[in-house]
Design a protein around this motif. Structure first.
Motif, PDB file in Angstrom:
ATOM      1  N   ALA A   1       0.982  -0.462   1.126  1.00 24.88           N
ATOM      2  CA  ALA A   1       0.706  -0.034   2.359  1.00 24.88           C
ATOM      3  C   ALA A   1       1.501   0.925   3.115  1.00 24.88           C
ATOM      4  O   ALA A   1       1.094   1.727   3.871  1.00 24.88           O
ATOM      5  CB  ALA A   1       1.035  -1.409   3.297  1.00 24.88           C
ATOM      6  N   ALA A   2       2.641   1.156   2.668  1.00 23.26           N
ATOM      7  CA  ALA A   2       3.417   2.327   3.162  1.00 23.26           C
ATOM      8  C   ALA A   2       3.228   3.664   2.409  1.00 23.26           C
ATOM      9  O   ALA A   2       3.075   4.566   3.022  1.00 23.26           O
ATOM     10  CB  ALA A   2       4.781   2.167   2.530  1.00 23.26           C
TER      11      ALA A   2
ATOM     12  N   ALA B   1      -0.199   4.454   4.659  1.00 22.82           N
ATOM     13  CA  ALA B   1      -0.008   4.180   6.021  1.00 22.82           C
ATOM     14  C   ALA B   1      -0.616   5.284   7.005  1.00 22.82           C
ATOM     15  O   ALA B   1      -1.397   5.042   7.930  1.00 22.82           O
ATOM     16  CB  ALA B   1       1.464   4.222   6.293  1.00 22.82           C
ATOM     17  N   ASP B   2      -0.650   6.679   6.519  1.00 22.55           N
ATOM     18  CA  ASP B   2      -1.179   7.655   7.162  1.00 22.55           C
ATOM     19  C   ASP B   2      -2.521   8.147   6.551  1.00 22.55           C
ATOM     20  O   ASP B   2      -3.089   9.514   6.924  1.00 22.55           O
ATOM     21  CB  ASP B   2      -0.215   8.672   7.337  1.00 22.55           C
ATOM     22  CG  ASP B   2       1.024   8.352   8.146  1.00 22.55           C
ATOM     23  OD1 ASP B   2       0.541   7.712   9.059  1.00 22.55           O
ATOM     24  OD2 ASP B   2       2.059   8.679   7.959  1.00 22.55           O
TER      25      ASP B   2
ATOM     26  N   LEU C   1      -3.458  -1.679   7.861  1.00 20.84           N
ATOM     27  CA  LEU C   1      -3.932  -0.321   7.476  1.00 20.84           C
ATOM     28  C   LEU C   1      -5.412  -0.062   8.061  1.00 20.84           C
ATOM     29  O   LEU C   1      -5.894   0.783   8.010  1.00 20.84           O
ATOM     30  CB  LEU C   1      -4.070  -0.307   5.829  1.00 20.84           C
ATOM     31  CG  LEU C   1      -2.852  -0.260   5.011  1.00 20.84           C
ATOM     32  CD1 LEU C   1      -3.040  -0.191   3.614  1.00 20.84           C
ATOM     33  CD2 LEU C   1      -2.120   1.336   5.736  1.00 20.84           C
TER      34      LEU C   1
END
Length: 112
Positions: free
Chosen positions: A23-24, A27-28, A66
């Protein structure tokens, strides 16, 4: 809440950690870069209700985050039926749609 982290089950805790890292890393990411992740989630959720263990964990929450409404496309539902089912179940949980609205500028739950 220790259960959200998979406490008491080393395998579940390791899976939660892996999903938090994923997820990290995403994230973008723009929607097209989430396709491989959606494929993975769909395969994983084909025989499961939750991503790690038998109850809601931080893995589910992190992955759910997300896919805000603008990234959760109704067109993807036939391609990823298990991921779409899981997203619908997450959005149906008390507090999740409200949290998303607060975090994503007032957008309501997507129609997946």
């Amino acid at each position: 809440a220790p259960a959200l982290c998979g406490a008491g089950d080393a395998l579940v805790a390791a899976e939660v950690d892996q999903y938090l890292a994923a997820a990290a890393n995403h994230a973008d990411a723009p929607p097209d870069e989430l396709q491989p992740l959606l494929q993975h989630l769909d395969a994983r959720l084909a025989t499961r209700t939750f991503l790690a263990g038998h109850s809601l964990t931080l893995a589910d929450i992190a992955m759910w985050a997300l896919f805000p409404p603008e990234k959760a496309s109704k067109e993807e539902q036939p391609l990823y039926p298990h991921a779409a089912r899981w997203l619908r179940s997450m959005w149906a949980r008390k507090g999740f749609a409200r949290a998303a609205a607060l975090c994503h500028g007032g957008n309501a739950a997507p129609s997946v």
